[in-house]
Structures are given as structure tokens and as C-alpha cells.
Write an enzyme that holds these catalytic residues in place. Structure first.
Site, PDB file in Angstrom:
ATOM      1  N   GLU A 259      34.033  42.305  22.427  1.00 42.38           N
ATOM      2  CA  GLU A 259      34.646  42.485  23.747  1.00 42.38           C
ATOM      3  C   GLU A 259      33.670  43.405  24.483  1.00 42.38           C
ATOM      4  O   GLU A 259      34.134  44.302  25.101  1.00 42.38           O
ATOM      5  CB  GLU A 259      36.012  43.315  23.610  1.00 42.38           C
ATOM      6  CG  GLU A 259      37.117  42.597  22.768  1.00 42.38           C
ATOM      7  CD  GLU A 259      38.407  43.417  22.667  1.00 42.38           C
ATOM      8  OE1 GLU A 259      38.064  44.813  23.094  1.00 42.38           O
ATOM      9  OE2 GLU A 259      39.288  43.132  22.183  1.00 42.38           O
ATOM     10  N   GLY A 261      31.596  44.327  27.792  1.00 41.80           N
ATOM     11  CA  GLY A 261      31.891  44.357  29.359  1.00 41.80           C
ATOM     12  C   GLY A 261      30.594  44.851  29.946  1.00 41.80           C
ATOM     13  O   GLY A 261      29.656  43.856  30.289  1.00 41.80           O
ATOM     14  N   CYS A 327      35.407  61.523  52.948  1.00 44.24           N
ATOM     15  CA  CYS A 327      35.632  63.061  53.085  1.00 44.24           C
ATOM     16  C   CYS A 327      35.867  63.584  51.815  1.00 44.24           C
ATOM     17  O   CYS A 327      37.204  64.323  51.639  1.00 44.24           O
ATOM     18  CB  CYS A 327      36.671  63.107  54.183  1.00 44.24           C
ATOM     19  SG  CYS A 327      36.537  62.411  55.464  1.00 44.24           S
ATOM     20  N   GLU A 328      34.953  63.810  50.941  1.00 42.23           N
ATOM     21  CA  GLU A 328      35.197  64.323  49.738  1.00 42.23           C
ATOM     22  C   GLU A 328      33.722  64.949  49.097  1.00 42.23           C
ATOM     23  O   GLU A 328      32.545  64.018  49.496  1.00 42.23           O
ATOM     24  CB  GLU A 328      35.535  63.392  48.497  1.00 42.23           C
ATOM     25  CG  GLU A 328      36.692  62.731  48.939  1.00 42.23           C
ATOM     26  CD  GLU A 328      37.890  63.335  48.188  1.00 42.23           C
ATOM     27  OE1 GLU A 328      37.877  64.406  47.481  1.00 42.23           O
ATOM     28  OE2 GLU A 328      39.050  62.964  48.323  1.00 42.23           O
ATOM     29  N   TYR A 356      31.880  47.941  36.219  1.00 41.73           N
ATOM     30  CA  TYR A 356      32.790  48.959  36.687  1.00 41.73           C
ATOM     31  C   TYR A 356      32.489  49.430  37.997  1.00 41.73           C
ATOM     32  O   TYR A 356      32.401  50.764  38.348  1.00 41.73           O
ATOM     33  CB  TYR A 356      32.973  50.134  35.648  1.00 41.73           C
ATOM     34  CG  TYR A 356      33.146  49.833  34.263  1.00 41.73           C
ATOM     35  CD1 TYR A 356      34.370  49.377  34.152  1.00 41.73           C
ATOM     36  CD2 TYR A 356      32.269  49.707  33.467  1.00 41.73           C
ATOM     37  CE1 TYR A 356      34.826  48.664  32.774  1.00 41.73           C
ATOM     38  CE2 TYR A 356      32.582  49.066  32.013  1.00 41.73           C
ATOM     39  CZ  TYR A 356      33.964  48.605  31.771  1.00 41.73           C
ATOM     40  OH  TYR A 356      34.201  48.240  30.681  1.00 41.73           O
TER      41      TYR A 356
END
Ligand code: LLP
Length: 402
Positions: A259, A261, A327-328, A356
Site C-alpha cells: 500500500e 502512497g 497567523c501562526e 500529503y
């Protein structure tokens, strides 16, 4: 050579680009590694679920590893046949189980005794025999980032060997369950072969003991996890990976389900973002770009390293942070990287963004998600439109005074 500047101008930024030839090459290299053996590459849809990406992989004969019924539907829509689809995940809603059974997919991966019971009940209601596989947690440290490590008992995934045995016995006795497979997945971005080998050996032994009691496992699902080169890490070659697994399966006649990715799509993806301006704060140099953590979350979430490059700029390189407009403080793509001086409008490419990347994007700060473009047979093709403000608000309902 990819003309990043041209593409950034044509489609605007922030933008995802996927090189379909690279995707194809990665897929085939893994498929060929298992040549001569019964095998199914079930691409992990979660890594990049764009329908055109899935369609391209479907044309190469891929199967799909899905973690929601939405992903199953995507896979089917892209032309992946139901008999090549597996459904995994630590929690599945009743409706999802029901639909998966109706769609007659290859098997459902079970992750707990409670889930086995649910699937059995639902299969009974439908008058069906559900093909199932059990996810075993082999308690192996995969030596990867703790957030993407899944094969230790402290992680929420799978069941212990003894529980798995109990579940297989229960499944064998049931009129509504057919235990056809066994599954393990110890983590993602794996760069060491040893933990995979160990896990595979443990699970293969379990298969042997199940065969002895007439539980005929057919599918040996080794999960995903093959890592890619983000920086200078050594990666596992598909051939070595396949050989390591096969070495643990001596005397067993099983179909290997894999599997992957990230390995398929990771380094085929590029994230383009435009420099807005630079600023200094004390000794610190910031390059502020138009892409943000909402578009590509990996650096913020995992402190993940992605190579970045300012296109067409050379000259003195001084350390800089590449940061977004969200805003972080955690909104960054790169920290303390030697980079040339930039001007507004310069294009920065963030490499290895195909897995991702877009799939983990959000509308945080009411920012429309980026467009996606395929580089396919020498041309560039839009495969997902950039979101608009209207797209973002379309499901909101204004509260009215009655
Ligand atoms: N199979 C199962 C059961 C999985 O949980 C996963 C990934 C895969 C296959 C595919 O793993 P891959 O071949 O892509 O490593 N968002 C994180 C990665 C999360 C992986 C979750 N499970 C990241 O950006 O690094």
C-alpha cells in the site's frame, strides 16, 4: 526541465504540480520489484487523491488502499476495479462498512474486536459474507517520526498477535465473515529495512500458525511506508524491500498486497509559491511568500524538511526562514536555509510535495486551496481549479432572526 516561472504565471500561485511520468516510473519500479510473484500494488489514496492522479495509476493497473468510503468512491470513479480495493482505518462508520460490502471490494481491514463484530452484524443484515483481513500490530519501532509511526503497542493501530488469533478463530466460525488476509503497517517515511523485515517475519509466523488450524490466509498485506529522499536520507530500494519481505515468506503461497502512497507520488510533486517581500527582525531574515501552512502543512505539523529553491536566483546565500501569511508562528516552509536575496514576484519551489500536500490542505484563514496541474506527455494540464471565495462559503447558512 520544468519551467516553474512560466507555470506560476500561467496558473498563478500557490500551485501544485505533479509530474505524471515520475509517478508512473515510481509505480512501475515497485510493481517490477515483485515481478514473478502474485502481487497487488494498492496505492494509498490518502497520499494524493486527485482523480487524474488516480486515473493515471488506474491505467497502469493499480489497486487502492482507502481509509474512508469517500476514498473508495474516488478510486472507483477513477476506474480502479472494486476487486483491487481494500478498506483500512481504525474507525469506520456503519454506513461506510455497509457500502463497502455492497460494492464488493477485495477486503476490509479490521483493527479491533469491536470492529469485527460490527462488520459481522452488518454483513449478516445484508446476507453477505464479508471478506476481511486483520491488522496486526507487531510492536516494532519503525524508527520514523513519532506522529507517523504506527506499529508500536502505544499507537492506536491494529491489534496484538493474541487478539488477532482470537479474531481469526471467531471469523472462521462466522457464517458472515471470510478471513482472507492479514495486514500490518508499521509507519510512514521508513528509511530502514530492518524493522520492516522484523515485522514481516512476525506476521508471516502468525500466518503459518493460522494455516495449521485451517485458516487459509491468501493476502499478505504489508502496508505502505517506503520513504523518499527529502534531504540526504538513505532510502530503501524497491528491489531490496521486496526481497526482504519475500525472504520471510518461505514456504507460503500468498498474494502480496502493498500500500505505498508517498513512494509513488511524493517526489513527483512540486509546490510553487511567490515571494511577497522580505523582512529582517534583528539578525533574522524572513522571506514571506503567498503560500501558507494551510496549503502545505508538513513542515508545520511534523517539522518536516522539504528542499526549497528560489528559481533563477543565484548569488550570496544567507540563512532565511521561508514563511507564509497565516497567523501562526508555525506557518513556515523552511527554517535557516541559505538562500539568495529575493525580490517580490520571485518563485520559490518546494520539492517533494506530491504526497500529503494538497490532501492535507485547508481553508484556514479563509484561504482558497491551490490549483493542481499535471505535467503529462510534454504538456501542462489543469487537474483541479483554484478555489474561490464563493467555493469556501458555499455551505454556510446565514442565521436569520425568525
Ligand atoms: N497503509 C496504511 C494502513 C497507512 O496508514 C498508510 C499511511 C499507508 C498505507 C501509506 O503510507 P505511505 O506509503 O504513504 O508512507 N501525513 C503524514 C503521513 C501519514 C501516513 C498515514 N498512513 C506525512 O505527511 O508524512
Amino acid at each position: 526541465m520544468i519551467d516553474y516561472k512560466y507555470l506560476a504565471q500561467k496558473y498563478d500561485t500557490p500551485l501544485y504540480l505533479y509530474d505524471f511520468e515520475k509517478i508512473e516510473n515510481s509505480f512501475l519500479s515497485l510493481k517490477n520489484a515483485f515481478k514473478g510473484r502474485k502481487s497487488l500494488i494498492a496505492y494509498a489514496v490518502k497520499a494524493n487523491s486527485n482523480l487524474s492522479v488516480l486515473k493515471h495509476l488506474a491505467s497502469l493497473g493499480t489497486g487502492a488502499d482507502c481509509v474512508s468510503i469517500g476514498e473508495v468512491k474516488r478510486a472507483l470513479l477513477a476506474g480502479i476495479p472494486s476487486y483491487k480495493i481494500v478498506f483500512s482505518g481504525v474507525g469506520k462508520r456503519d454506513e461506510e462498512i455497509e457500502e463497502a460490502l455492497k460494492l464488493d471490494i477485495l477486503y476490509i481491514n479490521l483493527e479491533s474486536e469491536a470492529e469485527l463484530q460490527r462488520v459481522e452484524d452488518i454483513a449478516a443484515q445484508l446476507g453477505k459474507k464479508a471478506r476481511v483481513s486483520i491488522r496486526v500490530n507487531p510492536n516494532i519501532d519503525p524508527k520514523t517520526h513519532p506522529y507517523i509511526s504506527t506499529g508500536l503497542h502505544e499507537n492506536k493501530f491494529g491489534v496484538e498477535i493474541d487478539t488477532a488469533k482470537k479474531m481469526y478463530l471467531a471469523a472462521k466460525k462466522s457464517n458472515f465473515l471470510d478471513p482472507v488476509g492479514i495486514h500490518f503497517h508499521i509507519g510512514s517515511q521508513l528509511t530502514e529495512l530492518e524493522p520492516i523485515k522484523e515485522a514481516s517475519a512476525i506476521v508471516a509466523d502468525l500466518v503459518r500458525s493460522l494455516h495449521k488450524i485451517d485458516i487459509e490466509i491468501k493476502f499478505f498485506d504489508i502496508g505502505g511506508g517506503l520513504g523518499i529522499k527529502y534531504d540526504n536520507e538513505e532510502t530503501i530500494k524497491p528491489y531490496d524491500y521486496a526481497q526482504a519481505i519475500l525472504a520471510t515468506l518461505k514456504g507460503l503461497d500468498l498474494t502480496i498486497v502493498c500500500e505505498p502512497g508517498r513512494y509513488i507520488v511524493g517526489d513527483a510533486g512540486y509546490f510553487l509559491t511567490k515571494v511577497l517581500y522580505e523582512k529582517k527582525s534583528g539578525d533574522k531574515r524572513f522571506i514571506i511568500v503567498d503560500g501558507g501552512m494551510n496549503d502545505l502543512l508538513r513542515p508545520s505539523l511534523y517539522n518536516a524538511y522539504h528542499k526549497v529553491e528560489v528559481i533563477g536566483k543565484t548569488g550570496d546565500e544567507t540563512p532565511a526562514d521561508v514563511v507564509g501569511p497565516v497567523c501562526e508562528s508555525g506557518d513556515f516552509f523552511a527554517k535557516n536555509r541559505p538562500l539568495p536575496s529575493t525580490s517580490p514576484g520571485d518563485i520559490i519551489v518546494v520539492y517533494s510535495a506530491g504526497a500529503y500536500g494538497f490532501v492535507m490542505s485547508s481553508n484556514y484563514n479563509t484561504r482558497p486551496r491551490p490549483a493542481e496541474v499535471a505535467l503529462f506527455k510534454g504538456s501542462d494540464r489543469l487537474i483541479r481549479k483554484r478555489e474561490t471565495f464563493e467555493d469556501i462559503i458555499k455551505n454556510e447558512i446565514e442565521l436569520m432572526d425568525e
